[in-house]
Each structure stands twice: as C-alpha cells, then as structure tokens.
Design a protein around this motif. Sequence first.
Motif, short mmCIF file in Angstrom:
data_model
loop_
_atom_site.label_atom_id
_atom_site.label_comp_id
_atom_site.label_asym_id
_atom_site.label_seq_id
_atom_site.Cartn_x
_atom_site.Cartn_y
_atom_site.Cartn_z
N GLY A 92 112.62 -20.77 77.64
CA GLY A 92 111.70 -21.67 78.32
C GLY A 92 110.49 -20.94 78.84
O GLY A 92 110.43 -19.70 78.86
N LYS A 93 109.50 -21.73 79.30
CA LYS A 93 108.25 -21.11 79.75
C LYS A 93 107.68 -21.72 81.02
O LYS A 93 106.61 -21.32 81.47
CB LYS A 93 107.21 -21.22 78.64
CG LYS A 93 106.79 -22.64 78.29
CD LYS A 93 105.67 -22.65 77.26
CE LYS A 93 105.17 -24.07 77.00
NZ LYS A 93 104.03 -24.06 76.05
N GLY A 94 108.37 -22.69 81.63
CA GLY A 94 107.84 -23.31 82.84
C GLY A 94 107.71 -22.31 83.96
O GLY A 94 108.65 -21.57 84.28
N GLU A 95 106.54 -22.30 84.59
CA GLU A 95 106.23 -21.21 85.52
C GLU A 95 106.84 -21.38 86.91
O GLU A 95 107.08 -20.39 87.60
CB GLU A 95 104.71 -21.06 85.62
CG GLU A 95 104.08 -20.65 84.29
CD GLU A 95 102.59 -20.43 84.37
OE1 GLU A 95 102.04 -20.47 85.50
OE2 GLU A 95 101.96 -20.22 83.31
N GLN A 96 107.06 -22.62 87.34
CA GLN A 96 107.54 -22.82 88.70
C GLN A 96 109.05 -22.65 88.84
O GLN A 96 109.53 -22.21 89.89
CB GLN A 96 107.13 -24.21 89.20
CG GLN A 96 105.63 -24.38 89.33
CD GLN A 96 105.00 -23.32 90.21
OE1 GLN A 96 105.44 -23.08 91.33
NE2 GLN A 96 103.96 -22.66 89.70
#
Length: 265
Positions: A167-171
């Motif tokens: 995954g890559k979601g930053e939060q």
Amino acid sequence: MLLDTPVRLGVQIQPQHVQYSDIRDAVFRLEEMGVDILFNWDHFFPLYGDPDGEHFESWTMLAAWAEQTERVEFGALVNCNSYRGADLQADMARTIDHISKKGGDTGRFIFGTGSGWFQRDYDEYGYDFGTAGSRLNALATDLDRVVERWGKLNPAPTRKIPVMIGGKGEQKTLRIVARQADIWHSFVTPDELPHKLGVIENWAGTEGRDLSGLVVSNELKDRDESVADALYDAGTRLFTLGFSGPDWDYSLIERWLTWRDGKNA
C-alpha cells in the motif's frame, strides 16, 4: 534507510481459472528456474475474467507449497487481515514456517499482509466490510497482536518471520509500514518513490524504529526494463510479477530472471 540487498524476483501465481494440479506444476517449474519468491493472493473469487470461475484459497495452498518446495521463499501478496483472527494468523504463519524448514535451515515463509479491499469476499463470506479507515486501524492493531503471539508460541517460529505490507496511503498505511514492515510493497512509479520513502522515514522517527533493513518491493507487470531500471535506481530490490494460467508464459519469467542476474552480476 534502505537495505541494499541483491535484486530478487517474486512471481505471484494467480490462483484462478486453473486446476490445482496446474498451480502445483507451476510452483515446481518456477522454483527450478531460480525464482526467489513465490506468492499467491488472498481472495475467495477471481479478480479477473469470469467472476465465478475456478479459484482456490490462499493459506491452505501456502501450506502445500511449504511442503512441496525446497529453496524458494513464499507467501501471500497479500493476506487479508479481516478474514482471520490475529492470533490465528500468527499461529498459521508459525506452522507454515516450520513446515517449510528443510534440514538445518530456517523456514521460508513471508507474512505478506494488508487491510483488504475486495467487497465480494466480505459480503459472501460474512465479514464486516467497514470502511478503508476501519480496516487499516484493525490491521495496525492486529499486527501488534501477531508479533506478540509469535513471542508466545511453542515452538517459536524458526526465524523472525519477515512482514511484508502493501500500500501507499501516507496517513495510515505507511505508518504501519514504518512500525512493522520488513518489506514494503507498492505499485508506485519511480518518480513517486523518493517522496513515499521520505514519508516512511518520517513515520519511523515517530515510531522510534530503525528502518535500515527495509526492503522496497514493486511490481513489474506491464512494465519494461527501463521502468525496472528506474525503480532499481530509486531503491527497489524486490520485483514482483503477476503470472496467470493456464497458458503460463515462462519466457516472461526467463526475461526477468536475466534482468535480475544482470543487476546482481
């Protein structure tokens, strides 16, 4: 921050639209060819083609691979955290780790995991789909439980089982990566990688974790050597390739093994 390991090639055998005998044969051939890691995916229905076509379950298959194979590492790309309790996942992973131990070596299982996204799996098998945020929150909590359970099991795992998070979601996702991952997998472009790695490094500071051993993983499907070269230059060292049957194209595997060997020469 990054561990400069040799380049490895992982092949994801898609467990759909084939008989299990086809998958078994592919596992044997890919290990013989020199692939480093074999993956499947953790779904209950096909993701492509006929939505009601042939499909097989991930974890039981991985246990069979543990017994069948001798050298290759293996795991799911990726497990869905929602489908099984955290402590059960830990016990299953530990057991498969031991099954895969041959001779005096350690086990070869990689615990690839994620928060889940395919709603049909949830709806038809009776799991609460929730929201993307609630599933990620559960993943963060459950990963702590998985690691804690590994410390309690008798016998213990044969090694520190590598945790691979996609995954890559930053939060949320990349904070989980910074907290627990040994391998981070994504589909981001070479241009995106420096920023995403910077986010992971910032979260690692918050979590108080040294990420000098983090392995960066990315996907090769529908990409050519120029993109792979750019991903390599940006720090990627594990390259994965989706592989579908029943008409397995082994020439594609040969092509990427040649590229891998050139990087490691």
